[in-house]
Design an enzyme around this catalytic site. Structure first.
Site, PDB file in Angstrom:
ATOM      1  N   ALA A   1      34.033  24.239  59.571  1.00 26.24           N
ATOM      2  CA  ALA A   1      33.866  25.358  58.644  1.00 26.24           C
ATOM      3  C   ALA A   1      32.967  26.404  59.306  1.00 26.24           C
ATOM      4  O   ALA A   1      32.335  26.131  60.316  1.00 26.24           O
ATOM      5  CB  ALA A   1      33.223  24.864  57.352  1.00 26.24           C
TER       6      ALA A   1
ATOM      7  N   CYS B   1      29.570  22.190  64.567  1.00 25.31           N
ATOM      8  CA  CYS B   1      29.908  23.198  65.578  1.00 25.31           C
ATOM      9  C   CYS B   1      28.650  23.782  66.211  1.00 25.31           C
ATOM     10  O   CYS B   1      28.590  23.988  67.422  1.00 25.31           O
ATOM     11  CB  CYS B   1      30.780  24.293  64.965  1.00 25.31           C
ATOM     12  SG  CYS B   1      32.454  23.701  64.600  1.00 25.31           S
TER      13      CYS B   1
ATOM     14  N   GLN C   1      30.174  27.452  58.345  1.00 23.80           N
ATOM     15  CA  GLN C   1      28.784  26.994  58.310  1.00 23.80           C
ATOM     16  C   GLN C   1      28.654  25.580  58.868  1.00 23.80           C
ATOM     17  O   GLN C   1      27.781  24.812  58.459  1.00 23.80           O
ATOM     18  CB  GLN C   1      28.224  27.083  56.894  1.00 23.80           C
ATOM     19  CG  GLN C   1      27.852  28.505  56.488  1.00 23.80           C
ATOM     20  CD  GLN C   1      26.840  29.134  57.442  1.00 23.80           C
ATOM     21  OE1 GLN C   1      25.884  28.502  57.870  1.00 23.80           O
ATOM     22  NE2 GLN C   1      27.074  30.394  57.801  1.00 23.80           N
ATOM     23  N   SER C   2      29.522  25.213  59.807  1.00 21.19           N
ATOM     24  CA  SER C   2      29.530  23.859  60.348  1.00 21.19           C
ATOM     25  C   SER C   2      28.269  23.563  61.164  1.00 21.19           C
ATOM     26  O   SER C   2      27.988  24.235  62.162  1.00 21.19           O
ATOM     27  CB  SER C   2      30.766  23.674  61.228  1.00 21.19           C
ATOM     28  OG  SER C   2      30.656  22.490  61.979  1.00 21.19           O
ATOM     29  N   ASN C   3      27.545  22.537  60.736  1.00 23.42           N
ATOM     30  CA  ASN C   3      26.415  22.042  61.526  1.00 23.42           C
ATOM     31  C   ASN C   3      26.912  21.359  62.790  1.00 23.42           C
ATOM     32  O   ASN C   3      26.261  21.391  63.830  1.00 23.42           O
ATOM     33  CB  ASN C   3      25.604  21.027  60.711  1.00 23.42           C
ATOM     34  CG  ASN C   3      25.033  21.628  59.453  1.00 23.42           C
ATOM     35  OD1 ASN C   3      24.226  22.541  59.513  1.00 23.42           O
ATOM     36  ND2 ASN C   3      25.467  21.124  58.298  1.00 23.42           N
TER      37      ASN C   3
END
Ligand SMILES: *Cc1c(COP(=O)(O)O)cnc(C)c1O
Length: 338
Positions: A80, A86, A82-84
């Site tokens: 997403a 990534c 807001q992916s942690n």
């Protein structure tokens, strides 16, 4: 580290160093006095390091070790906006001199904030994939990059495959050692479960290490009809691990079972419940949760206690899996509730 000589545990050694481990394990005295009747502890995987920390650091220690062993120079993953996961992948790639490509769902926003901003600062190439929100375009991007001579390694969505889950198998041995050193007992472990690798690793490590604590994984995503269930995903990962480790002990079925009642607003939708949990822990212990994962899981823990579903006097561990940067993206919604 592991006592049994029969078991094939060489997998746990194939990792690079990304995190500052072990992460702290400590109690929460002010929360305890507020809630009464329970002893609360927290495992601080929000402090793994790696550009803001979080649970993906442990998975990436194994995943990137595999990538480097295979001669990869380019890492591709998806998530997403807001992916942690990534953001931590981008940081790990920067640290190890690898190119990083991120496939993020939705369209390019007008301004970058939270994890998206950090992934950009960390030097990742960001591709917005519109309605393809779960990494549908990973193979396509890989073949494009390979045509340019890159050696690509795909980190699966959330880092959740056998290799990634090893981070949490290993973490359970780490936890066991800390529990013994501090001379405490843990009866329950609450944590957020989304792509499943953390839960599979914790459940397998729980049995393998002999810790055998009761697990309380909290479902974060609301599953859509026709989707493979989370329980199924976890069971498959654990079966693969049992075969590879040549371990044939039993994993209690309830370790695969997720607390299902806390995801009704859907993935990433902040309600007063998550906001309440974030505010409570922040103001009583000075520890920041996140709006998507740990806020929801922490609320679930409080709710189970308040409903009397957890026996009084229990020793309860909350496994903090990180996510701090997303708070900035949720500023307006957090301010609405707090
Ligand atoms: C990814 C993530 C989780 C969930 O871990 P999975 O292995 O995907 O189930 C929990 N908390 C935070 C902060 C995360 O970023």
């Amino acid at each position: 580290m592991i006592n049994s000589t029969k078991m094939n545990h060489s997998f746990l050694e194939n990792k690079i160093k990304l995190g500052f481990l072990p992460t702290p394990l400590h109690n929460l005295p002010r929360l305890q006095s507020k809630m009464g009747k329970y002893n609360f502890y927290v495992k601080r995987d929000d402090l793994t390091g790696l550009a803001g920390g979080g649970n993906k650091t442990r998975k990436l220690e194994y995943l990137l070790a595999e990538a480097i062993a295979m001669g990869a120079d380019t890492i591709i993953t998806a998530g997403a906006q807001q992916s942690n996961h990534c953001r931590q992948t981008a940081a790990a790639c920067a640290q190890w001199g690898l190119s990083c490509h991120l496939l993020l769902g939705g369209n390019k926003p007008h301004s970058y904030n939270g994890n998206l901003l950090l992934s950009h600062l960390l030097g990742a190439s960001i591709h917005f994939t519109g309605e393809h929100r779960k990494g549908e375009d990973l193979q396509f991007l890989k073949s494009q990059l390979e045509a340019d001579g890159k050696k690509c390694y795909i980190v699966p969505y959330g880092g959740s495959n056998f290799t990634g889950m090893l981070g949490y198998v290993n973490a359970m041995f780490e936890l066991k050692e800390q529990i013994e050193d501090q001379n405490i007992t843990i009866d329950y472990i609450f944590f957020a479960s989304s792509s499943g690798g953390t839960q599979a690793g914790i459940a397998f490590g729980n049995a393998l290490s002999g810790l055998n604590t009761k697990l309380m994984p909290v479902a974060i995503d609301k599953s859509s009809p026709g989707e493979i269930s989370m329980g199924q995903t976890i069971a498959e990962l654990i079966n693969e691990a049992k075969i590879k480790f040549e371990w044939n002990g039993l994993i209690p079925l309830e370790d695969l079972h997720l607390l299902p009642d806390y995801n009704q607003s859907g993935y990433g939708v902040l309600t007063s419940q998550e906001a309440h949990a974030i505010g409570l822990l922040a103001a009583t212990e000075g520890i920041l949760l996140d709006p998507v994962y740990t806020g929801r899981a922490f609320y679930a823990m409080l709710h189970q206690c308040r409903q009397g579903l957890i026996p009084e006097g229990s020793n309860i561990l909350f496994w903090h899996t990180g996510g701090l940067p997303a708070n900035f993206e949720y500023a307006d919604r957090l301010m609405h509730y707090l």
